[in-house]
Design a protein around this motif. Structure first.
Motif, PDB file in Angstrom:
ATOM      1  N   GLN A  28       0.841  -1.192   0.000  1.00  0.00           N
ATOM      2  CA  GLN A  28       0.000   0.000   0.000  1.00  0.00           C
ATOM      3  C   GLN A  28       0.874   1.239   0.000  1.00  0.00           C
ATOM      4  O   GLN A  28       2.048   1.174   0.325  1.00  0.00           O
ATOM      5  CB  GLN A  28      -0.911   0.009   1.212  1.00  0.00           C
ATOM      6  N   LYS A  30       1.680   4.899   1.605  1.00  0.00           N
ATOM      7  CA  LYS A  30       1.470   5.601   2.862  1.00  0.00           C
ATOM      8  C   LYS A  30       2.138   6.969   2.816  1.00  0.00           C
ATOM      9  O   LYS A  30       3.207   7.124   2.246  1.00  0.00           O
ATOM     10  CB  LYS A  30       2.058   4.823   4.039  1.00  0.00           C
ATOM     11  N   GLY A  33       2.564   7.599   7.612  1.00  0.00           N
ATOM     12  CA  GLY A  33       1.964   6.483   8.324  1.00  0.00           C
ATOM     13  C   GLY A  33       0.507   6.216   8.006  1.00  0.00           C
ATOM     14  O   GLY A  33      -0.068   5.249   8.519  1.00  0.00           O
ATOM     15  N   ARG A  34      -0.106   7.013   7.170  1.00  0.00           N
ATOM     16  CA  ARG A  34      -1.517   6.822   6.827  1.00  0.00           C
ATOM     17  C   ARG A  34      -1.639   6.309   5.408  1.00  0.00           C
ATOM     18  O   ARG A  34      -0.901   6.742   4.520  1.00  0.00           O
ATOM     19  CB  ARG A  34      -2.283   8.134   6.954  1.00  0.00           C
ATOM     20  N   ARG A  35      -2.593   5.415   5.205  1.00  0.00           N
ATOM     21  CA  ARG A  35      -2.843   4.893   3.866  1.00  0.00           C
ATOM     22  C   ARG A  35      -3.362   5.994   2.950  1.00  0.00           C
ATOM     23  O   ARG A  35      -4.083   6.889   3.378  1.00  0.00           O
ATOM     24  CB  ARG A  35      -3.900   3.808   3.908  1.00  0.00           C
ATOM     25  N   CYS A  36      -2.958   5.908   1.696  1.00  0.00           N
ATOM     26  CA  CYS A  36      -3.468   6.850   0.703  1.00  0.00           C
ATOM     27  C   CYS A  36      -3.503   6.156  -0.649  1.00  0.00           C
ATOM     28  O   CYS A  36      -2.892   5.118  -0.846  1.00  0.00           O
ATOM     29  CB  CYS A  36      -2.617   8.115   0.651  1.00  0.00           C
ATOM     30  N   THR A  40      -2.758  10.292  -4.910  1.00  0.00           N
ATOM     31  CA  THR A  40      -2.378  11.194  -3.822  1.00  0.00           C
ATOM     32  C   THR A  40      -0.897  11.059  -3.528  1.00  0.00           C
ATOM     33  O   THR A  40      -0.178  12.052  -3.389  1.00  0.00           O
ATOM     34  CB  THR A  40      -3.196  10.887  -2.552  1.00  0.00           C
ATOM     35  N   TRP A  41      -0.438   9.819  -3.422  1.00  0.00           N
ATOM     36  CA  TRP A  41       0.979   9.573  -3.142  1.00  0.00           C
ATOM     37  C   TRP A  41       1.848  10.153  -4.256  1.00  0.00           C
ATOM     38  O   TRP A  41       2.868  10.798  -3.991  1.00  0.00           O
ATOM     39  CB  TRP A  41       1.233   8.074  -3.007  1.00  0.00           C
TER      40      TRP A  41
END
Length: 123
Positions: A28, A30, A33-36, A40-41
């Motif tokens: 995934q 991140k 530390g947050r999923r995106c 967006t990444w």
């Protein structure tokens, strides 16, 4: 501007080969530390890269101004920037360093170190 676009083009080409292994390894994307999502990444990665490459633009701008000022293009009846630099160095504790009295030499040395840094990274 052309140099920045060329560097960014090379970076985007490299991302094509690096994104798939990253996703396969981590599963995934991140950010802090947050999923995106991928888009967006990618937008944040490109923005981070552009900000990181702005040093090329700013350094070139400063070097161009120093070279123009030192060449006499901005000379008036008063002192120009190179004369002011030379007088400042003569009154400082660094007067003994060879070449330090010339602003052009300082600017060229800084550019040489930047080039050396790039060559070192490629070696």
């Amino acid at each position: 501007a052309c140099v920045i676009f060329a560097v960014m083009g090379i970076e985007v080409a490299c991302l094509r080969f690096l994104v798939a292994p990253q996703y396969n390894s981590y599963g995934q994307f991140k950010l802090m530390g947050r999923r995106c999502g991928f888009h967006t990444w990618l937008a944040v990665a490109i923005l981070n890269s552009v900000i990181g490459h702005l040093d090329i633009f700013t350094t070139t701008f400063v070097f161009g101004r120093v070279a123009r000022s030192a060449s006499g293009a901005c000379r008036t009846d008063r002192l120009n920037i190179d004369d002011i630099w030379r007088l400042s160095v003569q009154q400082s504790s660094l007067w003994w360093i060879p070449g330090f009295g010339s602003l052009e030499v300082i600017a060229l040395a800084c550019w040489a170190f930047m080039l050396l840094q790039a060559l070192w990274a490629l070696a």
